[in-house]
Design a protein around this motif. Structure first.
Motif, PDB file in Angstrom:
ATOM      1  N   SER A  26       0.838  -1.194   0.000  1.00  0.00           N
ATOM      2  CA  SER A  26       0.000   0.000   0.000  1.00  0.00           C
ATOM      3  C   SER A  26       0.873   1.244   0.000  1.00  0.00           C
ATOM      4  O   SER A  26       1.829   1.344   0.783  1.00  0.00           O
ATOM      5  N   THR A  58       0.609   5.045   1.001  1.00  0.00           N
ATOM      6  CA  THR A  58      -0.276   5.880   1.813  1.00  0.00           C
ATOM      7  C   THR A  58       0.367   7.235   2.067  1.00  0.00           C
ATOM      8  O   THR A  58       1.582   7.413   1.908  1.00  0.00           O
ATOM      9  N   GLY A  87      -1.802   7.847   6.860  1.00  0.00           N
ATOM     10  CA  GLY A  87      -2.468   6.580   6.618  1.00  0.00           C
ATOM     11  C   GLY A  87      -3.519   6.544   5.539  1.00  0.00           C
ATOM     12  O   GLY A  87      -4.140   5.498   5.317  1.00  0.00           O
ATOM     13  N   ARG A  88      -3.746   7.636   4.818  1.00  0.00           N
ATOM     14  CA  ARG A  88      -4.734   7.604   3.730  1.00  0.00           C
ATOM     15  C   ARG A  88      -4.151   6.849   2.544  1.00  0.00           C
ATOM     16  O   ARG A  88      -3.069   7.169   2.061  1.00  0.00           O
ATOM     17  N   VAL A  89      -4.879   5.833   2.064  1.00  0.00           N
ATOM     18  CA  VAL A  89      -4.365   4.971   0.996  1.00  0.00           C
ATOM     19  C   VAL A  89      -4.437   5.687  -0.348  1.00  0.00           C
ATOM     20  O   VAL A  89      -5.481   6.215  -0.734  1.00  0.00           O
TER      21      VAL A  89
END
Length: 370
Positions: A144, A146, A150-152
């Motif tokens: 991932s 991000t 933490g926003r993907v």
């Protein structure tokens, strides 16, 4: 287009508060009150600080501390595999200033990428996670990208979806590295031991490696646990891959052509970490002087290289010895200052932070350079 050019110009791997709780005490080493523990050899000696991390076992519980890097703000960003928090962010004093993430129960690899002044995380979920019965379950993992909170941005999933893996082949990535043009190199360390190269947008380019199924020993990678970009040779960046079960690092060109292998006897090394002219690596396992390697037993340490030469083994191993130019085996110290060296983070004062696997749910150690 200008932001893309800025990214290509500036991309590089970044070097990268709660009350202390007694439940994070270390039980591996005990020392007389008031006596400092000094570890390392030659010019690379360190004071061991066991209680650096000021954490609450209730607010930020830990299983394994897998990797850590320092961002441009001087924050230490760590990934672990506890189901209640995957990413924990410390200041240099050891205070927890943020934590987030429950979507990466197999949290294993963490790389910070600077894209024209904005930083992003590349997280590797290996697919291994602790189930409700207390056992470890293997699934397929993912990568991932991000934001720092933490926003993907996007995910990279199983390569079977693009036709480069066969049905039944596992994808359990352990690490990423970001090339000088933004290409993404994924180490499938717990799957097929391949290195998969994607472009800046996550589109497949090529792959190489593989374990015993690859007949070419130069390209054979046994547990491709780590990957990094070596910028130390000016104008010639190279991809460095961990072949952990071969106690080796292997160098390749950016397009996957083999260059060389560096064997490190008795060191099952994790990812290579570069700082100035040095290469640092956690050693997850080593063979004891008497007996065989037991992966459940604490036999790890940390190694430091100048160029291709080992110059120190802190914390917790015998001094490196060369005979006729050949590195001899190093062994963990009998008092076992650490359990399993899984990763090393180097701060801007040349202090080290050691992430450990299978270390009684303890946070990273700090080694203060002296």
């Amino acid at each position: 287009m200008s932001s893309r050019r800025n990214f290509i110009k500036k991309t590089g791997l970044a070097g990268a508060a709660l009350t202390a709780m007694p439940s994070f005490g270390f039980h591996i080493m005990r020392k007389p009150k008031g006596k400092e523990v000094i570890l390392g050899h030659g010019d690379y000696q360190y004071k061991l600080i066991k209680d650096w991390a000021k954490m609450s076992a209730i607010e930020t519980p830990l299983l394994n501390c897998h990797e850590m890097q320092m961002d441009s703000k001087g924050r230490l960003v760590m990934i672990g595999d506890h189901p209640k928090n995957n990413v924990i962010i410390f200041d240099k004093s050891g205070n927890v200033i943020d934590s987030w993430g429950t979507a990466y129960p197999g949290g294993h690899g963490l790389t910070i990428s600077d894209e024209g002044g904005e930083e992003f995380l590349f997280l590797a979920d290996s697919g291994w996670f602790l189930n409700k019965q207390g056992g470890w379950t293997k699934h397929n993992g993912r990568i991932s990208k991000t934001t720092m909170d933490g926003r993907v941005v996007f995910d990279i999933g199983h390569p079977i979806t693009i036709g480069i893996y066969k049905p039944g082949e596992s994808f359990c990535p352990t690490e990423t590295a970001i090339g000088p043009n933004g290409d993404i190199y994924v180490a499938d360390g717990y799957g097929m031991s391949r290195i998969i190269q994607y472009d800046y947008n996550g589109r497949y380019i090529r792959h190489w490696g593989g374990g015993s199924d690859n007949p070419d020993k130069n390209y054979q990678i046994m547990s491709a646990h780590g990957v990094a970009i070596d910028y130390r040779e000016k104008g010639n960046p190279m991809v460095v891959v961990t072949s952990r079960n071969q106690a080796s690092f292997k160098w390749f060109t950016l397009d996957g052509k083999y260059i060389k292998t560096l064997h490190l006897p008795n060191m099952q090394v994790c990812r290579p970490v570069f700082d100035d002219t040095n290469l640092y690596a956690g050693v997850c396992w080593s063979q004891p002087e008497v007996g065989k390697t037991d992966w459940k037993q604490p036999t790890g340490f940390v190694t430091i290289l100048e160029g291709d030469k080992v110059v120190s083994n802190p914390p917790g191993a015998t001094a490196p010895i060369y005979v006729n130019g050949e590195l001899q085996k190093s062994y963990q110290l009998t008092d076992r200052p650490i359990s399993h060296g899984h990763d090393v983070c180097v701060d801007n004062d040349k202090n080290l932070y050691i992430c450990q696997w299978r270390a009684d749910k303890t946070p990273p150690l700090k080694l203060e350079r002296i």
